[in-house]
Scaffold this motif. Structure first.
Motif, PDB file in Angstrom:
ATOM      1  N   LYS A  80       0.836  -1.199   0.000  1.00  7.62           N
ATOM      2  CA  LYS A  80       0.000   0.000   0.000  1.00  7.62           C
ATOM      3  C   LYS A  80       0.863   1.238   0.000  1.00  7.62           C
ATOM      4  CE  LYS A  80      -3.878   2.110   2.492  1.00  7.62           C
ATOM      5  NZ  LYS A  80      -4.813   1.964   3.633  1.00  7.62           N
ATOM      6  N   SER A  81       0.466   2.217  -0.809  1.00  4.76           N
ATOM      7  CA  SER A  81       1.099   3.533  -0.826  1.00  4.76           C
ATOM      8  C   SER A  81      -0.015   4.567  -0.942  1.00  4.76           C
ATOM      9  CB  SER A  81       2.068   3.660  -2.002  1.00  4.76           C
ATOM     10  OG  SER A  81       2.575   4.987  -2.092  1.00  4.76           O
ATOM     11  N   LYS A  82      -0.160   5.395   0.095  1.00  2.00           N
ATOM     12  CA  LYS A  82      -1.262   6.355   0.108  1.00  2.00           C
ATOM     13  C   LYS A  82      -0.780   7.703   0.628  1.00  2.00           C
ATOM     14  CE  LYS A  82      -5.916   7.138   1.986  1.00  2.00           C
ATOM     15  NZ  LYS A  82      -6.976   6.591   2.852  1.00  2.00           N
ATOM     16  N   PHE A  83      -1.148   8.748  -0.094  1.00  2.00           N
ATOM     17  CA  PHE A  83      -0.839  10.128   0.286  1.00  2.00           C
ATOM     18  C   PHE A  83      -2.161  10.831   0.572  1.00  2.00           C
ATOM     19  CE2 PHE A  83      -0.066  14.614  -0.888  1.00  2.00           C
ATOM     20  CZ  PHE A  83       0.990  14.892  -0.038  1.00  2.00           C
ATOM     21  N   ARG A  84      -2.260  11.496   1.747  1.00  2.00           N
ATOM     22  CA  ARG A  84      -3.517  12.121   2.145  1.00  2.00           C
ATOM     23  C   ARG A  84      -3.311  13.567   2.543  1.00  2.00           C
ATOM     24  NH1 ARG A  84      -6.379  10.112   7.398  1.00  2.00           N
ATOM     25  NH2 ARG A  84      -5.686  12.120   8.215  1.00  2.00           N
ATOM     26  N   MET A  85      -4.234  14.421   2.079  1.00  2.00           N
ATOM     27  CA  MET A  85      -4.232  15.843   2.423  1.00  2.00           C
ATOM     28  C   MET A  85      -5.514  16.171   3.174  1.00  2.00           C
ATOM     29  SD  MET A  85      -3.037  17.020  -1.362  1.00  2.00           S
ATOM     30  CE  MET A  85      -4.096  15.729  -2.005  1.00  2.00           C
ATOM     31  N   ASP A  86      -5.391  16.842   4.313  1.00  2.00           N
ATOM     32  CA  ASP A  86      -6.535  17.213   5.142  1.00  2.00           C
ATOM     33  C   ASP A  86      -6.742  18.725   5.059  1.00  2.00           C
ATOM     34  OD1 ASP A  86      -6.428  14.564   5.833  1.00  2.00           O
ATOM     35  OD2 ASP A  86      -5.487  14.908   7.771  1.00  2.00           O
ATOM     36  N   ASN A  87      -7.957  19.133   4.712  1.00  2.00           N
ATOM     37  CA  ASN A  87      -8.259  20.552   4.524  1.00  2.00           C
ATOM     38  C   ASN A  87      -9.466  20.967   5.360  1.00  2.00           C
ATOM     39  OD1 ASN A  87      -6.296  20.509   2.431  1.00  2.00           O
ATOM     40  ND2 ASN A  87      -7.857  19.952   0.931  1.00  2.00           N
ATOM     41  N   LEU A  88      -9.452  22.210   5.800  1.00  2.00           N
ATOM     42  CA  LEU A  88     -10.623  22.853   6.383  1.00  2.00           C
ATOM     43  C   LEU A  88     -11.064  23.927   5.404  1.00  2.00           C
ATOM     44  CD1 LEU A  88     -12.661  23.638   8.592  1.00  2.00           C
ATOM     45  CD2 LEU A  88     -10.881  25.090   9.598  1.00  2.00           C
ATOM     46  N   VAL A  89     -12.264  23.784   4.847  1.00  2.00           N
ATOM     47  CA  VAL A  89     -12.734  24.716   3.821  1.00  2.00           C
ATOM     48  C   VAL A  89     -14.094  25.287   4.220  1.00  2.00           C
ATOM     49  CG1 VAL A  89     -11.465  23.575   1.961  1.00  2.00           C
ATOM     50  CG2 VAL A  89     -13.809  22.877   2.471  1.00  2.00           C
ATOM     51  N   PHE A  90     -14.437  26.393   3.568  1.00  2.00           N
ATOM     52  CA  PHE A  90     -15.704  27.087   3.821  1.00  2.00           C
ATOM     53  C   PHE A  90     -16.468  27.177   2.498  1.00  2.00           C
ATOM     54  CE2 PHE A  90     -12.634  28.299   6.988  1.00  2.00           C
ATOM     55  CZ  PHE A  90     -13.350  28.235   8.167  1.00  2.00           C
ATOM     56  N   PRO A  91     -17.337  26.200   2.234  1.00  2.00           N
ATOM     57  CA  PRO A  91     -18.067  26.178   0.963  1.00  2.00           C
ATOM     58  C   PRO A  91     -19.230  27.170   0.951  1.00  2.00           C
ATOM     59  CG  PRO A  91     -17.946  23.990   2.001  1.00  2.00           C
ATOM     60  CD  PRO A  91     -17.601  25.007   3.034  1.00  2.00           C
ATOM     61  N   VAL A  92     -19.533  27.677  -0.249  1.00  2.00           N
ATOM     62  CA  VAL A  92     -20.704  28.521  -0.476  1.00  2.00           C
ATOM     63  C   VAL A  92     -21.336  28.060  -1.792  1.00  2.00           C
ATOM     64  CG1 VAL A  92     -21.596  30.840  -0.875  1.00  2.00           C
ATOM     65  CG2 VAL A  92     -19.706  30.503   0.723  1.00  2.00           C
ATOM     66  N   HIS A  93     -22.614  27.719  -1.763  1.00  2.00           N
ATOM     67  CA  HIS A  93     -23.322  27.287  -2.960  1.00  2.00           C
ATOM     68  C   HIS A  93     -24.649  28.038  -3.086  1.00  2.00           C
ATOM     69  CE1 HIS A  93     -20.791  23.659  -2.214  1.00  2.00           C
ATOM     70  NE2 HIS A  93     -20.699  23.668  -3.529  1.00  2.00           N
ATOM     71  N   PHE A  94     -24.985  28.410  -4.313  1.00  2.00           N
ATOM     72  CA  PHE A  94     -26.343  28.826  -4.614  1.00  2.00           C
ATOM     73  C   PHE A  94     -27.096  27.571  -5.042  1.00  2.00           C
ATOM     74  CE2 PHE A  94     -24.513  33.087  -4.997  1.00  2.00           C
ATOM     75  CZ  PHE A  94     -25.484  33.828  -4.341  1.00  2.00           C
ATOM     76  N   GLU A  95     -28.194  27.298  -4.349  1.00  2.00           N
ATOM     77  CA  GLU A  95     -28.970  26.087  -4.625  1.00  2.00           C
ATOM     78  C   GLU A  95     -30.297  26.471  -5.254  1.00  2.00           C
ATOM     79  OE1 GLU A  95     -29.029  22.584  -1.784  1.00  2.00           O
ATOM     80  OE2 GLU A  95     -31.128  23.239  -1.640  1.00  2.00           O
ATOM     81  N   PHE A  96     -30.663  25.739  -6.318  1.00  2.00           N
ATOM     82  CA  PHE A  96     -31.894  26.022  -7.052  1.00  2.00           C
ATOM     83  C   PHE A  96     -32.754  24.762  -7.084  1.00  2.00           C
ATOM     84  CE2 PHE A  96     -28.377  28.451  -8.756  1.00  2.00           C
ATOM     85  CZ  PHE A  96     -28.862  29.743  -8.794  1.00  2.00           C
ATOM     86  N   GLY A  97     -34.058  24.961  -7.107  1.00  2.00           N
ATOM     87  CA  GLY A  97     -34.951  23.828  -7.231  1.00  2.00           C
ATOM     88  C   GLY A  97     -36.289  24.080  -6.575  1.00  2.00           C
TER      89      GLY A  97
END
Length: 340
Positions: free
Chosen positions: A220-237
Motif C-alpha cells: 500500500k502507498s497512500k498520500f492524504r491531504m486534510d483541509n478545512l474549507v468554507f463552501p458557499v453554494h447557490f442552490e436552485f430547485g
C-alpha cells in the motif's frame, strides 16, 4: 492540529441552536415547540457525534487502531448520526402535519392583523424559519491531474484514490416569499487521498516533490491531504411550502436540486502511509512532512440531486504543490448527503 480544530468547531456547532421549552396551550404553540425540537435533535446528534469522534481519536492515539481505520470509523459514525437526524426529524414532521390538519378547528388572533398588508403578515410568520442547519456528508473517488493529463494516464489509481468530507451547512432562502433560490454556506473537513501507481511514493527533495519507485514491493502507498474549507453554494430547485397560522417553512424532500458554488480554506496537514513486507515481517510506515503543498485551498464545486442525495463534483483551482513543481490539481466525484 486537524483533530483539535475538528473538535473545537463541532463543539461550537452544538450551541448554534438552543433548546427552548414552552407551555403547551394550543395546537399552534405545540407546532412551534415541535419545530424547536427539530433543531434540538440536530444539536443532540452533533454532540453525540463529537463524543464518538473523541473516543475514536483516543483509541488511535493509544495505537489500539491505526489512523486509517479511525477515519473509517469516524465516517461510519457520521453516517449513523446523519440517519438519526433524518429519522427523528421525520417523526416530528408527522406530528406537525397532524396538528396542522387540526388547526382548521381552532381560531387564532394576530395582533394588529387587520392593519397589516399581506406581505407584512407573511413575513411575520416566516422570518423565524428562513434559515436552517444541516449536516453534510460526502464520499467518493479522488484523483489529481496535470494540465496535459487525462484520467486514463493519471499517476494515481482511479478506484483506490478516495475522498471524504464532513461538515455543517446553513441554508437560507434568498427571497423572502420564494424558496426557489437558497444560499448554502458553512464549513467542511475534506480528506483527499491519492494512491500512486507502479509501486511509487512521494519523495521530497528541497523545493521539489516527486513520485519515485520504492525499493521494496509495496502492499500500500497512500498520500492524504486534510483541509478545512468554507463552501458557499447557490442552490436552485422546487420545494413545498408548509404554512400554519404562525409559521411558514419549505420542504425540499423528494425534490430536484442543483447547487453551484465553490470553497476556500486552509491545508491542515498531509501524511503518507506505506505498507510492505521486509525480511518476512509486515511493516507500516507513516511519513509526515510539508511535501511542498500549498497552504491555501480554493476551488469550484457543484451538485445535482434528488432529496437528500446528490452527485457531487469538486475541483481545486490551486495546484497541490508549490512552484517549481508541475501544476497538479485535485479533482473529486462522488455522492453528497445533506438533510433537507
Amino acid at each position: 492540529m486537524k483533530n483539535i480544530t475538528f473538535l473545537m468547531l463541532l463543539t461550537l456547532c452544538s450551541f448554534v441552536v438552543n433548546p427552548a421549552v414552552a407551555q403547551e396551550k394550543t395546537n399552534s404553540e405545540k407546532i412551534e415547540q415541535l419545530e424547536k425540537q427539530k433543531e434540538q435533535i440536530i444539536a443532540e446528534e452533533k454532540e453525540a457525534l463529537k463524543l464518538e469522534v473523541e473516543a475514536i481519536n483516543r483509541r488511535a492515539q493509544a495505537k489500539e487502531i491505526d489512523w486509517e481505520e479511525a477515519e473509517k470509523m469516524k465516517g461510519e459514525a457520521a453516517r449513523k448520526h446523519a440517519m438519526n437526524i433524518q429519522n427523528r426529524v421525520a417523526i416530528i414532521d408527522n406530528q406537525i402535519a397532524l396538528l396542522t390538519r387540526e388547526e382548521g378547528a381552532e381560531e387564532f388572533e394576530w395582533e394588529d392583523e387587520e392593519e397589516e398588508d399581506d406581505d407584512d403578515h407573511w413575513y411575520n410568520k416566516s422570518k423565524y424559519s428562513r434559515t436552517s442547519t444541516h449536516l453534510v456528508l460526502a464520499v467518493g473517488f479522488n484523483n489529481a491531474l496535470t494540465e496535459d493529463q487525462s484520467i486514463n494516464d493519471s499517476d494515481f489509481k482511479v478506484g483506490g484514490s478516495r475522498f471524504f468530507e464532513l461538515g455543517i451547512a446553513w441554508r437560507t432562502r434568498v427571497f423572502e416569499q420564494s424558496n426557489f433560490m437558497r444560499l448554502r454556506y458553512g464549513f467542511s473537513f475534506q480528506f483527499n487521498g491519492l494512491k500512486p501507481t507502479d509501486n511509487r511514493f512521494f519523495v521530497e527533495d528541497g523545493d521539489l516533490t516527486m513520485l519515485e519507485e520504492y525499493p521494496l514491493d509495496l502492499d500500500k502507498s497512500k498520500f492524504r491531504m486534510d483541509n478545512l474549507v468554507f463552501p458557499v453554494h447557490f442552490e436552485f430547485g422546487p420545494s413545498k411550502k408548509v404554512e400554519t397560522p404562525r409559521s411558514v417553512w419549505f420542504s425540499t424532500h423528494n425534490k430536484l436540486k442543483i447547487g453551484l458554488g465553490g470553497y476556500a480554506g486552509v491545508n491542515l496537514g498531509e501524511r503518507q502511509k506505506l505498507k510492505y513486507e521486509e525480511d518476512g515481517e509486515k511493516v507500516k510506515e507513516k511519513l509526515k512532512g510539508d511535501y511542498n503543498t500549498n497552504d491555501f485551498i480554493y476551488g469550484l464545486s457543484g451538485y445535482l440531486g434528488w432529496g437528500d442525495a446528490s452527485i457531487y463534483v469538486k475541483y481545486d483551482l490551486n495546484p497541490i504543490f508549490k512552484d517549481p513543481n508541475p501544476e497538479m490539481r485535485n479533482i473529486s466525484i462522488g455522492l453528497r448527503f445533506d438533510a433537507n
